[in-house]
Design a protein around this motif. Structure first.
Motif, mmCIF file in Angstrom:
data_model
loop_
_atom_site.group_PDB
_atom_site.id
_atom_site.type_symbol
_atom_site.label_atom_id
_atom_site.label_comp_id
_atom_site.label_asym_id
_atom_site.label_seq_id
_atom_site.Cartn_x
_atom_site.Cartn_y
_atom_site.Cartn_z
ATOM 1 N N GLU A 192 70.178 -8.967 15.986
ATOM 2 C CA GLU A 192 69.930 -9.659 14.716
ATOM 3 C C GLU A 192 68.455 -10.032 14.580
ATOM 4 O O GLU A 192 67.865 -9.913 13.499
ATOM 5 N N ILE A 193 67.847 -10.485 15.685
ATOM 6 C CA ILE A 193 66.420 -10.825 15.657
ATOM 7 C C ILE A 193 65.590 -9.581 15.354
ATOM 8 O O ILE A 193 64.629 -9.615 14.572
ATOM 9 N N THR A 194 65.972 -8.438 15.970
ATOM 10 C CA THR A 194 65.256 -7.173 15.735
ATOM 11 C C THR A 194 65.351 -6.763 14.266
ATOM 12 O O THR A 194 64.375 -6.284 13.675
ATOM 13 N N GLU A 195 66.529 -6.956 13.659
ATOM 14 C CA GLU A 195 66.701 -6.627 12.241
ATOM 15 C C GLU A 195 65.752 -7.451 11.374
ATOM 16 O O GLU A 195 65.146 -6.935 10.425
ATOM 17 N N ARG A 196 65.620 -8.751 11.720
ATOM 18 C CA ARG A 196 64.714 -9.598 10.956
ATOM 19 C C ARG A 196 63.260 -9.139 11.142
ATOM 20 O O ARG A 196 62.447 -9.180 10.215
ATOM 21 N N MET A 197 62.921 -8.713 12.348
ATOM 22 C CA MET A 197 61.557 -8.214 12.599
ATOM 23 C C MET A 197 61.281 -6.931 11.817
ATOM 24 O O MET A 197 60.171 -6.715 11.318
ATOM 25 N N LEU A 198 62.307 -6.066 11.729
ATOM 26 C CA LEU A 198 62.135 -4.835 10.959
ATOM 27 C C LEU A 198 61.865 -5.141 9.491
ATOM 28 O O LEU A 198 61.064 -4.476 8.837
ATOM 29 N N ALA A 199 62.555 -6.154 8.991
ATOM 30 C CA ALA A 199 62.349 -6.558 7.600
ATOM 31 C C ALA A 199 60.910 -7.023 7.376
ATOM 32 O O ALA A 199 60.343 -6.849 6.292
ATOM 33 N N LYS A 200 60.318 -7.629 8.424
ATOM 34 C CA LYS A 200 58.927 -8.101 8.324
ATOM 35 C C LYS A 200 57.925 -7.027 8.751
ATOM 36 O O LYS A 200 56.720 -7.278 8.798
ATOM 37 N N GLU A 201 58.437 -5.824 9.119
ATOM 38 C CA GLU A 201 57.601 -4.702 9.553
ATOM 39 C C GLU A 201 56.777 -5.044 10.798
ATOM 40 O O GLU A 201 55.640 -4.585 10.968
ATOM 41 N N ALA A 202 57.355 -5.862 11.678
ATOM 42 C CA ALA A 202 56.683 -6.202 12.951
ATOM 43 C C ALA A 202 57.094 -5.175 13.995
ATOM 44 O O ALA A 202 57.889 -5.438 14.893
ATOM 45 N N TYR A 203 56.536 -3.932 13.856
ATOM 46 C CA TYR A 203 57.030 -2.814 14.657
ATOM 47 C C TYR A 203 56.729 -2.952 16.148
ATOM 48 O O TYR A 203 57.509 -2.530 16.983
ATOM 49 N N SER A 204 55.600 -3.528 16.497
ATOM 50 C CA SER A 204 55.287 -3.683 17.924
ATOM 51 C C SER A 204 56.277 -4.641 18.591
ATOM 52 O O SER A 204 56.751 -4.408 19.707
ATOM 53 N N ALA A 205 56.610 -5.732 17.880
ATOM 54 C CA ALA A 205 57.585 -6.682 18.422
ATOM 55 C C ALA A 205 58.967 -6.047 18.499
ATOM 56 O O ALA A 205 59.729 -6.294 19.439
ATOM 57 N N VAL A 206 59.304 -5.205 17.498
ATOM 58 C CA VAL A 206 60.600 -4.508 17.506
ATOM 59 C C VAL A 206 60.698 -3.597 18.713
ATOM 60 O O VAL A 206 61.746 -3.512 19.378
ATOM 61 N N LYS A 207 59.598 -2.910 19.038
ATOM 62 C CA LYS A 207 59.593 -2.019 20.202
ATOM 63 C C LYS A 207 59.880 -2.792 21.482
ATOM 64 O O LYS A 207 60.654 -2.347 22.335
ATOM 65 N N GLU A 208 59.275 -3.981 21.612
ATOM 66 C CA GLU A 208 59.519 -4.810 22.797
ATOM 67 C C GLU A 208 60.971 -5.275 22.850
ATOM 68 O O GLU A 208 61.596 -5.284 23.919
ATOM 69 N N GLU A 209 61.503 -5.681 21.696
ATOM 70 C CA GLU A 209 62.894 -6.136 21.660
ATOM 71 C C GLU A 209 63.852 -5.006 22.042
ATOM 72 O O GLU A 209 64.831 -5.215 22.764
#
Length: 384
Positions: A199-216
């Motif tokens: 769920e946190i990753t989905e929220r990051m994708l919505a914010k286009e925080a791709y580097s953080a998504v990769k870590e998650e």
């Protein structure tokens, strides 16, 4: 008392206990639901706390810089005028106010986090007590729901057989409870955490925080692997497949190696005599005895070294587990085991007695402990 009267009394008791069992089960489900909700809230609070701490750190750096700037403009009247001093003062004041607000928020979040952790701990204790009650009710109901004529015959014959039957059922329920707790505390928690991280990753994708998504996603991958390892461990604990494929000695060697890696306690395995394949049930029983003996050392002995000695002879096998731990006073140990004050030793003794073997303990305070178990190999075992 006739069988019909006894039957009526037992049925009434079963009805009352069934109702009580389902009420306790509903309490367990409510506690589990509350615990899951609190755990989700705790994860969100932990996440928000981490973000707030980062913001506070940033404001602290900015506030220190603004104070340096204010000092600088206040001292140098040649370079800076009154308007510069006022602007520097207002900037420092505004940063100070923001810093105070976020510090207050950080303090509130930490208090909330600590409160949630305490509540989760209390819920775990309540759930454990409720599960114990459900387990006890299940044992008694299973025992009472059998053939009443058979129960009557047991009452009229040997009391020890009744107690043995009840102990076997209790052992089964305890094993089920242990497996349920392993799944709940290990695999289920990992899966719940992965859902939350998704769920946190989905929220990051919505914010286009791709580097953080990769870590998650990397963390999620590690979590899945940990879940797979947990499943393999549970399966192995239920039934070590190596017993059927390789036999008792290789399985025990692997167990000793894994135990040393997991506990950091030095171990040694010694085989005396020529290995003979035993009936499947006996090999499992011997393996469980070694498991319980090593578990007792880890929990109570404070040892740095354990030796497992397995001796094969023509008509018996002998297990000896020796540790260099704190030891204990063996005076009256037989009575203590019988009374149930040493549950691990009691379980081991009962397993050995079921195999018609002998169980012996030698120990002194400060001089370690030696547990010996001799199990006969019956003629039909040798033929197999």
């Amino acid at each position: 008392m006739s069988v019909d009267v006894f039957d009526r009394v037992i049925k009434n008791a079963i009805d009352v206990m069934e109702n009580s069992k389902y009420q306790i089960f509903e309490i367990c489900e409510n506690v589990r639901a509350e615990r899951e909700a609190l755990n989700k809230e705790l994860q969100l609070v932990i996440e928000e706390t981490a973000i707030t701490i980062d913001i506070v750190d940033k404001f602290e750096v900015d506030y220190r810089r603004s104070r340096v700037r204010l000092t600088e403009v206040s001292r140098d009247f040649k370079r800076f005028n009154e308007e510069d001093i006022r602007a520097a003062y207002e900037a420092a004041t505004q940063l100070q106010a923001q810093l105070a607000i976020h510090r207050e928020k950080e303090l509130h979040l930490k208090m909330r986090r600590d409160d949630l952790q305490k509540r989760l701990k209390n819920l775990d204790k309540q759930l454990e007590r409720a599960e114990a009650l459900v387990s006890q009710f299940g044992v008694v109901l299973e025992y009472l729901s059998g053939d009443l004529h058979q129960v009557t015959r047991l009452l009229e014959s040997a009391k020890s057989r009744q107690l043995m039957g009840l102990k076997i059922i209790l052992a089964q329920e305890e094993e089920r409870k242990r497996i349920a707790r392993e799944i709940h505390d290990g695999l289920a928690q990992n899966m719940a955490n992965m859902v939350l991280r998704t769920e946190i990753t989905e929220r990051m994708l919505a914010k286009e925080a791709y580097s953080a998504v990769k870590e998650e996603l990397a963390d999620l991958k590690s979590g899945v692997r940990a879940g797979i390892e947990e499943v393999r461990k549970i399966i192995f604990n239920l039934r070590p497949m190596a017993l059927d494929d390789l036999g008792l000695v290789p399985t025990l060697r692997k167990f000793v190696q894994d135990y040393e890696e997991r506990s950091k306690i030095s171990t040694k395995f010694e085989l005396i005599g020529k290995e003979v394949r035993l009936p499947s049930g006996m090999e499992v029983a011997v393996y469980r005895l070694v498991q319980e003996a090593f578990s007792n050392v880890l929990k109570h002995a404070e040892a740095s070294h354990i030796t497992l000695e397995l001796t094969f002879q023509q008509q018996m096998i002998k297990l000896t587990v020796t540790d260099n731990g704190v030891g204990f006073n063996t005076a009256g140990i037989d009575k203590k085991i019988t009374q149930g004050s040493h549950y691990g030793l009691m379980g081991m003794r009962e397993r050995v007695e079921l195999l018609e073997g002998r169980f012996d303990i030698q120990s002194e305070v400060g001089a370690g402990t030696k547990v010996s178990m001799v199990i006969p190999i019956k003629s039909e075992s040798k033929e197999e």
